[in-house]
Motif scaffolding. Sequence first.
Motif, PDB file in Angstrom:
ATOM      1  N   ALA A 116       0.872  -1.316  -0.132  1.00  7.70           N
ATOM      2  CA  ALA A 116      -0.119  -0.043   0.054  1.00  7.70           C
ATOM      3  C   ALA A 116       0.893   1.283   0.070  1.00  7.70           C
ATOM      4  CB  ALA A 116      -1.030  -0.239   1.075  1.00  7.70           C
ATOM      5  N   GLN A 117       0.546   2.130  -0.980  1.00  8.66           N
ATOM      6  CA  GLN A 117       1.499   3.377  -0.969  1.00  8.66           C
ATOM      7  C   GLN A 117       0.598   4.469  -0.556  1.00  8.66           C
ATOM      8  OE1 GLN A 117       3.797   4.119  -4.452  1.00  8.66           O
ATOM      9  NE2 GLN A 117       4.305   6.368  -3.713  1.00  8.66           N
ATOM     10  N   TRP A 118       0.716   5.257   0.545  1.00 12.39           N
ATOM     11  CA  TRP A 118       0.036   6.485   0.927  1.00 12.39           C
ATOM     12  C   TRP A 118       0.901   7.834   0.424  1.00 12.39           C
ATOM     13  CZ3 TRP A 118      -4.590   6.203   3.092  1.00 12.39           C
ATOM     14  CH2 TRP A 118      -5.110   5.156   3.399  1.00 12.39           C
ATOM     15  N   ALA A 119       0.070   8.625  -0.043  1.00 15.18           N
ATOM     16  CA  ALA A 119       0.600   9.822  -0.308  1.00 15.18           C
ATOM     17  C   ALA A 119      -0.304  10.799   0.030  1.00 15.18           C
ATOM     18  CB  ALA A 119       0.986  10.109  -1.852  1.00 15.18           C
ATOM     19  N   LEU A 120       0.259  11.833   0.944  1.00 17.07           N
ATOM     20  CA  LEU A 120      -0.527  12.943   1.276  1.00 17.07           C
ATOM     21  C   LEU A 120       0.049  14.300   0.767  1.00 17.07           C
ATOM     22  CD1 LEU A 120      -0.608  12.366   5.336  1.00 17.07           C
ATOM     23  CD2 LEU A 120      -1.867  11.179   3.449  1.00 17.07           C
ATOM     24  N   GLU A 121      -1.030  14.956   0.163  1.00 11.68           N
ATOM     25  CA  GLU A 121      -0.590  16.192  -0.547  1.00 11.68           C
ATOM     26  C   GLU A 121      -1.389  17.292   0.184  1.00 11.68           C
ATOM     27  OE1 GLU A 121      -1.738  16.225  -4.743  1.00 11.68           O
ATOM     28  OE2 GLU A 121      -1.352  14.107  -4.794  1.00 11.68           O
ATOM     29  N   ALA A 131       4.633  19.473   8.813  1.00 12.03           N
ATOM     30  CA  ALA A 131       4.206  18.509   7.726  1.00 12.03           C
ATOM     31  C   ALA A 131       3.261  17.267   8.594  1.00 12.03           C
ATOM     32  CB  ALA A 131       5.218  17.651   6.862  1.00 12.03           C
ATOM     33  N   PRO A 132       2.373  16.859   7.894  1.00 12.36           N
ATOM     34  CA  PRO A 132       1.409  15.781   8.612  1.00 12.36           C
ATOM     35  C   PRO A 132       2.046  14.317   8.617  1.00 12.36           C
ATOM     36  CG  PRO A 132       0.732  16.175   6.531  1.00 12.36           C
ATOM     37  CD  PRO A 132       1.774  17.178   6.647  1.00 12.36           C
ATOM     38  N   HIS A 133       3.276  14.126   9.163  1.00  9.87           N
ATOM     39  CA  HIS A 133       3.837  13.064   9.567  1.00  9.87           C
ATOM     40  C   HIS A 133       3.215  12.199  10.417  1.00  9.87           C
ATOM     41  CE1 HIS A 133       7.271  13.760   7.075  1.00  9.87           C
ATOM     42  NE2 HIS A 133       7.180  15.080   7.656  1.00  9.87           N
ATOM     43  N   LEU A 136       0.375  10.357   8.127  1.00 10.07           N
ATOM     44  CA  LEU A 136       0.948   9.342   7.506  1.00 10.07           C
ATOM     45  C   LEU A 136       1.402   8.290   8.325  1.00 10.07           C
ATOM     46  CD1 LEU A 136       1.912   9.279   4.416  1.00 10.07           C
ATOM     47  CD2 LEU A 136       4.108   9.821   5.253  1.00 10.07           C
ATOM     48  N   GLN A 137       1.757   8.365   9.363  1.00 12.02           N
ATOM     49  CA  GLN A 137       2.194   7.371  10.520  1.00 12.02           C
ATOM     50  C   GLN A 137       0.914   6.630  10.774  1.00 12.02           C
ATOM     51  OE1 GLN A 137       5.013   5.874  11.213  1.00 12.02           O
ATOM     52  NE2 GLN A 137       3.921   4.249  12.170  1.00 12.02           N
ATOM     53  N   MET A 138      -0.252   7.313  10.955  1.00 13.81           N
ATOM     54  CA  MET A 138      -1.531   6.759  11.205  1.00 13.81           C
ATOM     55  C   MET A 138      -2.084   5.865  10.102  1.00 13.81           C
ATOM     56  SD  MET A 138      -5.195   8.138  12.530  1.00 13.81           S
ATOM     57  CE  MET A 138      -5.857   8.482  10.920  1.00 13.81           C
ATOM     58  N   GLY A 139      -1.942   6.364   8.697  1.00 14.05           N
ATOM     59  CA  GLY A 139      -2.230   5.549   7.748  1.00 14.05           C
ATOM     60  C   GLY A 139      -1.432   4.262   7.681  1.00 14.05           C
ATOM     61  N   VAL A 140      -0.112   4.334   8.103  1.00 15.81           N
ATOM     62  CA  VAL A 140       0.529   2.931   8.323  1.00 15.81           C
ATOM     63  C   VAL A 140       0.165   1.983   9.213  1.00 15.81           C
ATOM     64  CG1 VAL A 140       3.005   2.127   8.861  1.00 15.81           C
ATOM     65  CG2 VAL A 140       2.932   4.301   7.411  1.00 15.81           C
ATOM     66  N   GLU A 141      -0.191   2.561  10.488  1.00 11.96           N
ATOM     67  CA  GLU A 141      -0.753   1.912  11.458  1.00 11.96           C
ATOM     68  C   GLU A 141      -2.260   1.295  11.268  1.00 11.96           C
ATOM     69  OE1 GLU A 141      -0.458   4.223  15.065  1.00 11.96           O
ATOM     70  OE2 GLU A 141       1.667   4.619  14.612  1.00 11.96           O
ATOM     71  N   LEU A 142      -2.971   2.016  10.602  1.00 13.70           N
ATOM     72  CA  LEU A 142      -4.145   1.378  10.202  1.00 13.70           C
ATOM     73  C   LEU A 142      -4.006   0.333   9.024  1.00 13.70           C
ATOM     74  CD1 LEU A 142      -6.745   4.431   9.252  1.00 13.70           C
ATOM     75  CD2 LEU A 142      -7.152   2.587  10.772  1.00 13.70           C
ATOM     76  N   SER A 143      -3.100   0.600   8.253  1.00 12.10           N
ATOM     77  CA  SER A 143      -2.953  -0.448   7.135  1.00 12.10           C
ATOM     78  C   SER A 143      -2.655  -1.685   7.852  1.00 12.10           C
ATOM     79  CB  SER A 143      -1.889   0.050   5.983  1.00 12.10           C
ATOM     80  OG  SER A 143      -1.965   1.368   5.417  1.00 12.10           O
TER      81      SER A 143
END
Length: 155
Positions: A116-121, A131-133, A136-143
């Motif tokens: 899964a590749q997450w990109a936040l713009e 920056a909303p790191h 992004l980390q939450m996206g990783v944990e959710l994944s």
Amino acid sequence: MAYSQLQKIETKVHLKASAQQFYDVFCNRPHHIANISPQKIQSVQIHKGEWGTEGSIVSWNFMLDGKKFVAKEVVEGIDKENCKLSFKVLEGDLLGLYKSFKFNLQVTPKENGSVAQWALEFEKQENHIPAPHTLLQMGVELSKNIDSYLTQEHN
């Protein structure tokens, strides 16, 4: 006037689940994510349209850094063939920090599982805003939570 420009941060998460299985959760069943990962996502509700369709308006209630956040988003792009999805934030807490905010997800099949590749713009309201790191980390944990849910279910 504050100088602003579009910025992007991204990350990849290796998954055991297939690209299709994982993508299906975010595209067609995001309301199930609150059951899969209740410590991060309190609820996902649809306001307009149907699950899994472009132009649908969905709101996410989530916890980030110990605070409650709400993001009302439009499902901007769905590419089921390539397992791509994008959400653009219309209103909510993130727009207090950012002029614009977009979540992009692409899931690519691999020999064992998928990635899964997450990109936040985003465009910051002010230069000093970080920056909303953490997002992004939450996206990783959710994944990872969704991946273990999907792979446990089928064992």
